[in-house]
Design an enzyme around this catalytic site. Structure first.
Site, PDB file in Angstrom:
ATOM      1  N   LYS A   1      30.243-122.331   6.780  1.00 37.08           N
ATOM      2  CA  LYS A   1      30.055-123.798   6.793  1.00 37.08           C
ATOM      3  C   LYS A   1      31.331-124.537   6.353  1.00 37.08           C
ATOM      4  O   LYS A   1      31.344-125.283   5.378  1.00 37.08           O
ATOM      5  CB  LYS A   1      28.868-124.232   5.919  1.00 37.08           C
ATOM      6  CG  LYS A   1      27.530-123.681   6.399  1.00 37.08           C
ATOM      7  CD  LYS A   1      26.369-124.257   5.612  1.00 37.08           C
ATOM      8  CE  LYS A   1      25.019-123.769   6.085  1.00 37.08           C
ATOM      9  NZ  LYS A   1      24.715-122.365   5.691  1.00 37.08           N
TER      10      LYS A   1
HETATM   11  O1  S5P Z   1      20.086-125.646   7.867  1.00 42.28           O
HETATM   12  C1  S5P Z   1      20.312-124.494   7.519  1.00 42.28           C
HETATM   13  C2  S5P Z   1      21.455-123.819   7.946  1.00 42.28           C
HETATM   14  C3  S5P Z   1      21.627-122.496   7.581  1.00 42.28           C
HETATM   15  S1  S5P Z   1      22.949-121.644   8.269  1.00 42.28           S
HETATM   16  N1  S5P Z   1      19.418-123.826   6.760  1.00 42.28           N
HETATM   17  C4  S5P Z   1      19.594-122.538   6.363  1.00 42.28           C
HETATM   18  O2  S5P Z   1      18.716-121.984   5.687  1.00 42.28           O
HETATM   19  N2  S5P Z   1      20.734-121.851   6.738  1.00 42.28           N
HETATM   20  C5  S5P Z   1      20.987-120.456   6.297  1.00 42.28           C
HETATM   21  O3  S5P Z   1      19.955-119.629   6.831  1.00 42.28           O
HETATM   22  C6  S5P Z   1      20.958-120.255   4.781  1.00 42.28           C
HETATM   23  O4  S5P Z   1      22.264-120.362   4.238  1.00 42.28           O
HETATM   24  C7  S5P Z   1      20.399-118.850   4.643  1.00 42.28           C
HETATM   25  O5  S5P Z   1      21.448-117.897   4.710  1.00 42.28           O
HETATM   26  C8  S5P Z   1      19.522-118.668   5.881  1.00 42.28           C
HETATM   27  C9  S5P Z   1      18.032-118.876   5.631  1.00 42.28           C
HETATM   28  O6  S5P Z   1      17.538-117.901   4.762  1.00 42.28           O
HETATM   29  P1  S5P Z   1      15.971-117.775   4.426  1.00 42.28           P
HETATM   30  O7  S5P Z   1      15.937-116.691   3.393  1.00 42.28           O
HETATM   31  O8  S5P Z   1      15.508-119.085   3.886  1.00 42.28           O
HETATM   32  O9  S5P Z   1      15.290-117.380   5.709  1.00 42.28           O
END
Ligand code: S5P
Length: 259
Positions: A100
């Protein structure tokens, strides 16, 4: 209310889209997804390097893209990139470093190519918040870039006019930008790939603002292309089996919407 909207059969297949883009990495990813029959990306948000590499090897057969946050590794060593690349080659997936980037072009260029992590040496795909303006895309020229156009988290500022400006910026830089992080399909340009995080089998949220939507909402209703799943897989009792379940759900949803 039914969770699954009736599929709109208007999606071009990944294979057709591979022939409609000149972006080499977008082309490679479309073909990989079609060959391997997976549009799953896993977010390996673990803090141990060996743990990450082991999980990459375990989940590799199910995924199209492996997403990293290299700066959360507490025991990073400079051979991380080459080790991960070897696993990526073995299982045919791409590496997406979720750095990012968000600064002026000159600074992001240094952050991308240098420092301790040398992201440019091993990541196939990176992403950026285009908040600084198109100079950030210039600074990341030569990379394969996703722009954050929307976010999964509650109260995000990335919406409305901001999101529309990001789409315009992406469409103006087709040589570098290959897609978006977004909650839905935002561009009709067939080469642009939409990646959506904040996905679990049931909708919900975590304690820090993350919001989860279901696979069908994201892929069938919102026509995104790739789901990014972190804790839904990594925190399961059996991550390998869970990855298989998400992979099948996501591929089914994609297939259902192809014209
Ligand atoms: O809007 C976003 C963008 C990203 S890249 N929301 C997110 O959650 N992410 C990333 O996706 C976040 O940094 C994490 O690595 C992943 C979601 O992880 P989870 O464990 O919540 O599924």
């Amino acid at each position: 209310m039914s969770k699954t909207a009736a599929p709109r059969l208007e999606r071009l297949s990944f294979l057709k889209r591979a022939n409609l883009t000149r972006h080499h990495m977008a082309q490679r990813l479309f073909k990989l997804m079609e060959d391997k029959k997976t549009n799953l990306s896993v977010a390996l948000d673990v803090t141990g390097q060996n743990q990450l590499l082991q999980m990459a090897d375990l989940l590799g057969p199910h995924i199209a893209v492996l997403k990293t946050h290299v700066d959360i590794l507490q025991d990073f060593t400079p051979d991380f990139g080459t080790q991960l690349q070897a696993i990526a080659k073995k299982h045919h997936f791409l590496i997406f470093e979720d750095r990012k980037f968000a600064d002026i072009g000159q600074t992001v260029s240094l952050q991308y190519r240098g420092g301790i992590y040398r992201i440019a040496d091993w990541a196939d795909i990176i992403n950026a918040h285009p908040i600084a303006g198109p100079g950030i895309i210039e600074g990341l020229k030569g990379s394969n870039l996703l722009l954050l156009a929307e976010m999964s988290s509650a109260g995000t500022l990335a919406k409305g006019a901001y999101t529309r400006s990001v789409v315009a910026m992406a469409e103006a830089h087709p040589e570098t930008v290959m897609g978006f992080i977004s909650l839905r399909k935002l561009s009709d340009q067939p080469g642009i790939i939409h990646f959506t995080p904040g996905v679990q089998l049931a909708s919900g949220k975590d304690s820090l603002g993350q919001r989860y939507r279901t696979v069908d909402e994201i892929l069938i209703k919102n026509h995104s292309d790739i789901i990014i799943v972190g804790r839904g897989i990594t925190h399961a009792a059996n991550p390998g089996e869970q990855a298989r379940i998400y992979r099948e759900a996501a591929w089914q949803a994609y297939v259902q919407t192809v014209a």
